[in-house]
Design an enzyme around this catalytic site. Sequence first.
Site, PDB file in Angstrom:
ATOM      1  CB  CYS A 174      -1.132   0.033   1.243  1.00  0.00           C
ATOM      2  SG  CYS A 174      -2.537   1.041   0.904  1.00  0.00           S
ATOM      3  CG  HIS A 211      -3.430  -3.695   3.657  1.00  0.00           C
ATOM      4  ND1 HIS A 211      -2.588  -3.292   4.044  1.00  0.00           N
ATOM      5  CD2 HIS A 211      -4.169  -2.830   3.015  1.00  0.00           C
ATOM      6  CE1 HIS A 211      -2.417  -1.911   4.200  1.00  0.00           C
ATOM      7  NE2 HIS A 211      -3.602  -1.546   3.484  1.00  0.00           N
ATOM      8  CD  GLU A 215      -1.104  -6.468   5.832  1.00  0.00           C
ATOM      9  OE1 GLU A 215      -1.145  -4.951   6.035  1.00  0.00           O
ATOM     10  OE2 GLU A 215      -0.748  -6.753   4.728  1.00  0.00           O
ATOM     11  CB  SER A 243      -0.320 -12.179  37.322  1.00  0.00           C
ATOM     12  OG  SER A 243      -0.303 -12.642  35.657  1.00  0.00           O
ATOM     13  N   GLY A 281      -1.410 -15.412  34.745  1.00  0.00           N
ATOM     14  CA  GLY A 281      -1.797 -15.326  33.363  1.00  0.00           C
ATOM     15  C   GLY A 281      -0.831 -15.938  32.871  1.00  0.00           C
ATOM     16  CB  VAL A 282      -0.890 -17.317  29.328  1.00  0.00           C
ATOM     17  CG1 VAL A 282      -1.070 -15.991  28.065  1.00  0.00           C
ATOM     18  CG2 VAL A 282      -0.246 -18.330  28.245  1.00  0.00           C
ATOM     19  CG  ASP A 283       1.584 -12.781  28.752  1.00  0.00           C
ATOM     20  OD1 ASP A 283       1.525 -13.597  27.821  1.00  0.00           O
ATOM     21  OD2 ASP A 283       1.069 -11.465  28.674  1.00  0.00           O
ATOM     22  CB  SER A 284       3.391 -14.036  35.193  1.00  0.00           C
ATOM     23  OG  SER A 284       2.131 -14.418  35.365  1.00  0.00           O
ATOM     24  CB  SER A 285       1.830 -19.043  33.728  1.00  0.00           C
ATOM     25  OG  SER A 285       1.030 -18.662  34.694  1.00  0.00           O
TER      26      SER A 285
END
Length: 528
Positions: free
Chosen positions: A90, A178, A180, A232, A234-238
Amino acid sequence: MSQTSLKKERDPSILILDFGSQYSELIARRIRETNVFSLVVSNCISIKEINNINPKGIILSGGPNSVYEQNAPKCDEKIFNLGIPILGICYGMQLMVKELGGSVIPATKKAEYGRAPINIDQESDLLSDVQDKSIMWMSHGDSIKCLPVGFNKIAHTENTLHAAISNDLKKLFGVQFHPEVIHSEYGMTVIKNFVYKISCCAADWTTETYIEETIPRIREQVGNKKVLLALSGGVDSSTLAFLLNKAIGNQLTCMFIDQGFMRKGEPEFLMNFFDKKFHIKVEYINARKRFISKLKGITEPEQKRKIIGEEFIRVFEEESNRLGPFQYLAQGTLYPDVIESAGTNIDPKTGERIAVKIKSHHNVGGLPKDLQFKLVEPLRKLFKDEVRQVGAALGLPAEIIKRHPFPGPGLAIRILGEVNNEKLDCLRDADWIVRDEIKKAGLYNEIWQAFAVLLPVKTVGVMGDKRTYAWPIVLRCVSSEDGMTADWSKIPFKILERIANRIVNEVISVNRVVYDITSKPPGTIEWE
């Protein structure tokens, strides 16, 4: 060990120059889906920096500007002489055309937005295996009038003469659509063609290679020092906890601060899971009374968020001093946080990027500068879906990996108005019923988020031949790919009926249940 002595991190095979497109992050995600590592960088990146990275290919993103505007964002024009394959999308295509001697004008017919079939005019590596008249997603107001020398038109649409262009000799390509976005039927085919056929990238970006490369880097960075992680659940910290535990073992201490706003049974589940089942050291901090007392009389949502964040910092400071000393702080910063922190604003006077303040991470609430930690952020180049894949490879169970997103302030911002223990107990029970029934129906993994909201009003009802005056509960269930946009979930009426019946019969002080059918936009997923 100094930061500068660490082994060099993996360089991206595909470099994405960002011109302010809302899709730049999505481009990077799509390329990584092909098992090729990609990164988003500023359009102002220097030729020296590009040469140091030595990418196999470069993508110029779209953007909201017009190339003929006085201060339109640009890149170093020498980029087109590096011999590196380039794909302009684009605005990126229009910029390439203009910089190489072609011309761009406002669309002569009309701006083209939405789905449009493309007509393929000649064979090209870029459009190999793309079906003629397939649908692609258009979003542009300008068009190419004249191509630079050496370029050919390889596709068009009804309203766009140059929907795709190529200079095979210099390996320069452009598309006005686009590829994507999910609406482009053969978009991933175009991306794979550029990544594999044109740029000759190797498909070596996998979960396994990431873990293999990251664990030695963590060990090298940390040495024998101690690391603190705010967990916490959550998936990130776990995922980060599992990754660090695999890398440094007992050098890691996780701190779980229970502020009293978690969902039903979660504190107990997390402590049992990490501490007892997997033997990851977790310090449980019961700060429920502190947090709830700070919110007494507070009704404004942003004020609630601020108070919770500030109190988290105080508790974190006190407990880290008590448990420490720690030399490193681990954060679950993800790549979208890094992109957002780098800034995407264009200075209207110079046409260059404006640096923006780095946002605080939700797990630590914005830590004060006098906490003398060095940061460990091994997830900082991963997207959310990649973090889930890493978590799965490390042995995290599905109940954590596929856990629905949960806001940092927790249930405190799902209770509209003042927060107290009575309302928290009420909402916990209602929220548990929502998730329980969604799971029983087999819909949990199909829905982005499913939760309950408690409104700060009371409604009249009749139960057991008696008048009631109690709170209403709002059900909020949405479907989404990334949380940026969302549609309300079309849950079967029988399931909604079952949820509503259970809530009014099992939850004290609730006599009405309503279903929020607002999409994002115009609404947001959370109510506060």
